[in-house]
Design a protein around this motif. Sequence first.
Motif, PDB file in Angstrom:
ATOM      1  N   CYS A   1      56.170 -44.993  15.675  1.00  0.00           N
ATOM      2  CA  CYS A   1      55.358 -43.922  16.243  1.00  0.00           C
ATOM      3  C   CYS A   1      55.547 -42.665  15.401  1.00  0.00           C
ATOM      4  O   CYS A   1      56.578 -42.491  14.755  1.00  0.00           O
ATOM      5  CB  CYS A   1      55.760 -43.628  17.678  1.00  0.00           C
ATOM      6  N   GLN A   2      54.560 -41.806  15.451  1.00  0.00           N
ATOM      7  CA  GLN A   2      54.613 -40.543  14.723  1.00  0.00           C
ATOM      8  C   GLN A   2      53.930 -39.472  15.555  1.00  0.00           C
ATOM      9  O   GLN A   2      52.833 -39.683  16.061  1.00  0.00           O
ATOM     10  CB  GLN A   2      53.905 -40.682  13.365  1.00  0.00           C
ATOM     11  N   LYS A   3      54.605 -38.334  15.697  1.00  0.00           N
ATOM     12  CA  LYS A   3      53.967 -37.180  16.326  1.00  0.00           C
ATOM     13  C   LYS A   3      53.089 -36.554  15.255  1.00  0.00           C
ATOM     14  O   LYS A   3      53.566 -36.219  14.179  1.00  0.00           O
ATOM     15  CB  LYS A   3      55.025 -36.193  16.810  1.00  0.00           C
ATOM     16  N   VAL A   4      51.801 -36.453  15.536  1.00  0.00           N
ATOM     17  CA  VAL A   4      50.870 -35.895  14.554  1.00  0.00           C
ATOM     18  C   VAL A   4      50.445 -34.510  15.002  1.00  0.00           C
ATOM     19  O   VAL A   4      50.099 -34.307  16.162  1.00  0.00           O
ATOM     20  CB  VAL A   4      49.642 -36.812  14.317  1.00  0.00           C
ATOM     21  N   GLY A   5      50.516 -33.570  14.089  1.00  0.00           N
ATOM     22  CA  GLY A   5      50.093 -32.204  14.366  1.00  0.00           C
ATOM     23  C   GLY A   5      48.708 -31.979  13.817  1.00  0.00           C
ATOM     24  O   GLY A   5      48.306 -32.604  12.835  1.00  0.00           O
ATOM     25  N   PHE A   6      47.970 -31.101  14.440  1.00  0.00           N
ATOM     26  CA  PHE A   6      46.594 -30.887  14.012  1.00  0.00           C
ATOM     27  C   PHE A   6      46.459 -29.794  12.964  1.00  0.00           C
ATOM     28  O   PHE A   6      45.358 -29.428  12.592  1.00  0.00           O
ATOM     29  CB  PHE A   6      45.707 -30.618  15.228  1.00  0.00           C
ATOM     30  N   LEU A   7      47.573 -29.273  12.465  1.00  0.00           N
ATOM     31  CA  LEU A   7      47.504 -28.323  11.364  1.00  0.00           C
ATOM     32  C   LEU A   7      47.482 -29.055  10.030  1.00  0.00           C
ATOM     33  O   LEU A   7      47.119 -28.484   9.016  1.00  0.00           O
ATOM     34  CB  LEU A   7      48.689 -27.351  11.413  1.00  0.00           C
ATOM     35  N   VAL A   8      47.878 -30.311  10.023  1.00  0.00           N
ATOM     36  CA  VAL A   8      47.813 -31.155   8.829  1.00  0.00           C
ATOM     37  C   VAL A   8      46.876 -32.310   9.139  1.00  0.00           C
ATOM     38  O   VAL A   8      46.511 -32.536  10.283  1.00  0.00           O
ATOM     39  CB  VAL A   8      49.210 -31.680   8.425  1.00  0.00           C
ATOM     40  N   ASP A   9      46.491 -33.043   8.107  1.00  0.00           N
ATOM     41  CA  ASP A   9      45.564 -34.139   8.361  1.00  0.00           C
ATOM     42  C   ASP A   9      46.059 -35.475   7.830  1.00  0.00           C
ATOM     43  O   ASP A   9      45.308 -36.421   7.729  1.00  0.00           O
ATOM     44  CB  ASP A   9      44.190 -33.817   7.779  1.00  0.00           C
TER      45      ASP A   9
END
Length: 138
Positions: free
Chosen positions: A38-46
């Motif tokens: 699993c990975q927490k994805v941030g919306f400041l990067v793509d």
Amino acid sequence: MHLKRAAVLVGALGLAALAAQPSFARDRGPDHWEQLGCQKVGFLVDRDVIRVGRRDGKFSAIRLEVSGNTVFMNDLRVVYGNGAPDDIAVRSEIRDGGQTRALDLKGRGERVIDRIEMTYRAKPNFKGSAKVCVMGLT
């Protein structure tokens, strides 16, 4: 009398057929999905990477499961244990609590996965995160 013997014979044949199945079919069913990471994805990067690493299991397909927010997944790049890449165009919105369809992996037979590189679209002016988990079909 003959009907009773026939029923006993049919029941015995059914038990023998069940015993002849591979153990995974009885224990997990034919479609067993295993969490690969699993990975927490941030919306400041793509872009983000989920490191799977070499495992004993091999996988014929993967799917993504999302929680915490909606993610628009553009593409995946699956890199196998031997270094060969597999580019998969996902191009779908995955809502919080949702998942993708099964995404078949390229090549003959099942493949060992080293890592999965994700390219997703950020929501404009949104700061937050979601959790993306990769499941592998054994």
